[in-house]
Design a protein around this motif. Structure first.
Motif, short mmCIF file in Angstrom:
data_model
loop_
_atom_site.label_atom_id
_atom_site.label_comp_id
_atom_site.label_asym_id
_atom_site.label_seq_id
_atom_site.Cartn_x
_atom_site.Cartn_y
_atom_site.Cartn_z
N LYS A 134 0.83 -1.20 0.00
CA LYS A 134 0.00 0.00 0.00
C LYS A 134 0.87 1.26 0.00
O LYS A 134 0.54 2.26 -0.66
CB LYS A 134 -0.94 -0.01 1.21
CG LYS A 134 -2.09 -1.01 1.10
CD LYS A 134 -2.99 -0.94 2.32
CE LYS A 134 -4.16 -1.91 2.20
NZ LYS A 134 -5.11 -1.51 1.15
N HIS A 138 1.01 4.11 -2.89
CA HIS A 138 0.91 5.54 -2.58
C HIS A 138 2.05 6.31 -3.23
O HIS A 138 1.83 7.38 -3.83
CB HIS A 138 0.94 5.73 -1.06
CG HIS A 138 0.98 7.16 -0.62
ND1 HIS A 138 -0.16 7.90 -0.36
CD2 HIS A 138 2.02 8.01 -0.40
CE1 HIS A 138 0.17 9.13 0.00
NE2 HIS A 138 1.50 9.22 -0.02
N TYR A 216 -12.65 12.75 4.01
CA TYR A 216 -12.77 11.39 4.52
C TYR A 216 -12.74 11.44 6.04
O TYR A 216 -12.19 12.36 6.64
CB TYR A 216 -11.60 10.52 4.04
CG TYR A 216 -11.48 10.34 2.55
CD1 TYR A 216 -11.92 9.18 1.92
CD2 TYR A 216 -10.89 11.32 1.76
CE1 TYR A 216 -11.79 8.99 0.56
CE2 TYR A 216 -10.76 11.16 0.39
CZ TYR A 216 -11.21 10.00 -0.20
OH TYR A 216 -11.07 9.84 -1.56
N THR A 248 -8.05 3.28 9.05
CA THR A 248 -9.19 2.48 8.67
C THR A 248 -10.34 3.42 8.35
O THR A 248 -10.81 4.16 9.21
CB THR A 248 -9.62 1.52 9.80
OG1 THR A 248 -8.50 0.69 10.15
CG2 THR A 248 -10.77 0.63 9.35
N THR A 249 -10.79 3.42 7.10
CA THR A 249 -11.79 4.38 6.64
C THR A 249 -13.18 4.03 7.16
O THR A 249 -13.54 2.86 7.29
CB THR A 249 -11.81 4.41 5.10
OG1 THR A 249 -10.50 4.71 4.63
CG2 THR A 249 -12.78 5.45 4.58
N GLN A 252 -16.67 8.47 3.29
CA GLN A 252 -15.98 9.11 2.16
C GLN A 252 -16.93 10.06 1.46
O GLN A 252 -18.08 9.73 1.19
CB GLN A 252 -15.49 8.05 1.16
CG GLN A 252 -14.92 8.62 -0.13
CD GLN A 252 -14.53 7.54 -1.11
OE1 GLN A 252 -14.42 6.37 -0.75
NE2 GLN A 252 -14.33 7.92 -2.36
N TYR A 269 -11.32 -1.55 4.72
CA TYR A 269 -10.24 -1.01 3.90
C TYR A 269 -9.26 -0.21 4.75
O TYR A 269 -9.65 0.67 5.51
CB TYR A 269 -10.80 -0.13 2.78
CG TYR A 269 -9.75 0.41 1.85
CD1 TYR A 269 -9.09 -0.44 0.96
CD2 TYR A 269 -9.41 1.75 1.86
CE1 TYR A 269 -8.12 0.04 0.11
CE2 TYR A 269 -8.45 2.25 1.00
CZ TYR A 269 -7.80 1.39 0.13
OH TYR A 269 -6.83 1.87 -0.71
N GLU A 271 -6.18 2.40 4.60
CA GLU A 271 -5.64 3.38 3.66
C GLU A 271 -4.35 3.97 4.20
O GLU A 271 -4.20 4.20 5.40
CB GLU A 271 -6.66 4.49 3.41
CG GLU A 271 -6.26 5.45 2.32
CD GLU A 271 -7.43 6.27 1.80
OE1 GLU A 271 -7.35 6.71 0.65
OE2 GLU A 271 -8.40 6.45 2.54
N VAL A 273 -2.03 7.25 4.03
CA VAL A 273 -2.07 8.66 3.63
C VAL A 273 -0.86 9.37 4.20
O VAL A 273 -0.28 8.95 5.22
CB VAL A 273 -3.36 9.36 4.11
CG1 VAL A 273 -4.60 8.63 3.61
CG2 VAL A 273 -3.40 9.48 5.63
#
Length: 323
Positions: A134, A138, A216, A248-249, A252, A269, A271, A273
Motif C-alpha cells: 500500500k 501511494h 474522509y 481504517t476508513t 468518504q 479497507y 488506507e 495517507v
C-alpha cells in the motif's frame, strides 16, 4: 436554576451579539451571588470558586461556541492562587508548542506544517507485506514508477509511532493501538478528518480525470516514519522522510461540518495517507438501539483545512484592479 440556564446557553452552536451581552451579564450576577453564599471569599473554600465562568465569554468570542473546558477551570483556579498569595515567581512558564519535549520528535515538512511524534515508539518495526504494498502504491501515485520498483527501494524497517501532535497548537491524535493498550482511561482521540485529492470520475475509466478535494473520516491506527533513500524515481538526491498515517476508513465524500454524516461500522479497507492530509480529531456519538449507527461530530473550522498547491504553477505579477 441560574447556573443551569447559563450552562445550557454556553453550549449553544450559535450566538448573536445580544445573546453574548445577556449571557455575560447573567454570569456576572451569578458569580457575585455565588461568592456571597458559597465561596465566602475564603481560601479554604477555593475549590468552590466560580471565577472560571468569567473565562467563558472570551473563549466564545475568540475560539467559538462550546469551547469551555476543564482546562480553563484548572487554569482559573491556578490564577486565583497565584494572585491571592503573590507567588507569581512560581507560575509555570508557558511552553512553546513548536518546541518538542524530551518525549517527542519534531518533524517539519514546511514552515506551516509541523508534527510532533510522541512516545511510545518501536524503532525496529517491520511492516507486513500488505502495508508495504500500500505504501508502494501511494508512492507510485505521488512520484510515478512501478509498485515493484518501490518495494525494492522501501526500507524493511520503519519507526512505528502511535501518537502525534499537530504543530501550531493543533490536536493531539492518539492512534487506536495506544487507545486499546493503555491502562488509563482516555477520551478516544483516534478518529480523524483527512482530505485527499481524488478523481471524481475514477469509476468511469473512459472519462477525463476530474480531481477534487474529498473529505474522509476514519480511525488512525498508527504512524510509520519512513526514510526513502535517494533514487531516480522520486529524484531525491538525499534520503527523504515521509510520515504515513495508517487509517481504517469509515466514510468518504461527506463533510460533517456541512451535513449530518453517519456510519454504522468501520470499513475493512486500510488506507495509507501522508500525515499532512490529516486535519483534526473528530468526535462520534452512537444513536439508535435496534440498528445503531454513529454520527460524526466535526467542529474543525476553515483554519485547519488542508491546502493543496500545484508546484507547477507559476506566480504571475498581480495586476492592479481597474477602477
Amino acid at each position: 436554576m441560574k447556573f443551569n440556564s447559563i450552562l445550557k446557553r454556553t453550549i449553544q452552536y450559535s450566538f448573536t451579539e445580544k445573546d453574548l451581552d445577556e449571557l455575560e451579564q447573567d454570569i456576572v450576577d451569578y458569580v457575585k451571588e455565588y461568592e456571597i453564599i458559597y465561596y465566602q471569599f475564603s481560601a479554604q473554600r477555593l475549590s468552590a470558586c466560580p471565577h472560571t465562568t468569567f473565562e467563558t465569554m472570551g473563549h466564545h468570542v475568540t475560539i467559538g461556541p462550546s469551547s469551555w473546558s476543564i482546562g480553563v477551570y484548572q487554569a482559573a483556579q491556578l490564577f486565583e492562587v497565584v494572585n491571592r498569595y503573590n507567588v507569581t515567581q512560581l507560575m509555570p512558564l508557558r511552553r512553546d508548542m513548536n518546541v518538542p519535549s524530551r518525549h517527542e520528535k519534531r518533524f517539519s515538512k514546511s514552515a506551516y506544517l509541523i508534527s510532533f511524534l510522541c512516545n511510545p515508539v518501536k524503532h525496529n518495526h517491520t511492516p507486513d507485506m500488505t502495508i508495504q504494498k500500500k505504501i508502494a502504491k501511494h508512492l507510485t501515485t505521488s512520484f510515478g514508477g512501478l509498485i515493484r520498483a518501490w518495494l525494492d527501494i522501501l526500507p524493511q524497517i520503519m519507526e512505528h509511532w502511535v501518537k502525534v501532535c499537530i504543530g501550531n497548537g493543533g490536536h493531539l491524535i492518539r492512534g487506536a493501538i495506544a487507545q486499546m493498550s493503555s491502562w488509563q482511561s482516555f477520551r478516544d482521540a483516534s478518529f480523524v478528518r483527512y482530505e485527499l485529492i481524488a478523481d471524481a470520475n475514477a469509476h468511469c475509466p473512459q472519462a477525463k480525470e476530474d480531481f477534487v478535494r474529498t473529505v474522509y473520516y476514519g480511525r488512525l491506527e498508527y504512524i510509520l516514519h519512513c526514510t526513502i533513500p535517494s533514487n531516480v524515481i522520486s529524484k531525491n538526491t538525499e534520503p527523504k522522510t515521509i510520515l504515513f498515517g495508517i487509517i481504517t476508513t469509515c466514510t468518504q465524500g461527506h463533510d460533517a461540518t456541512l451535513e449530518l454524516t453517519y456510519f454504522r461500522s468501520l470499513m475493512l479497507y486500510i488506507e495509507i495517507v501522508d500525515l499532512a492530509a490529516i486535519c483534526a480529531v473528530v468526535g462520534r456519538i452512537q444513536i439508535g438501539t435496534t440498528n445503531p449507527q454513529w454520527v460524526i461530530v466535526d467542529r474543525s473550522g476553515s483554519w485547519v483545512r488542508t491546502a493543496f498547491t500545484d508546484d507547477s504553477l507559476t506566480v504571475d505579477t498581480p495586476q492592479q484592479d481597474k477602477l
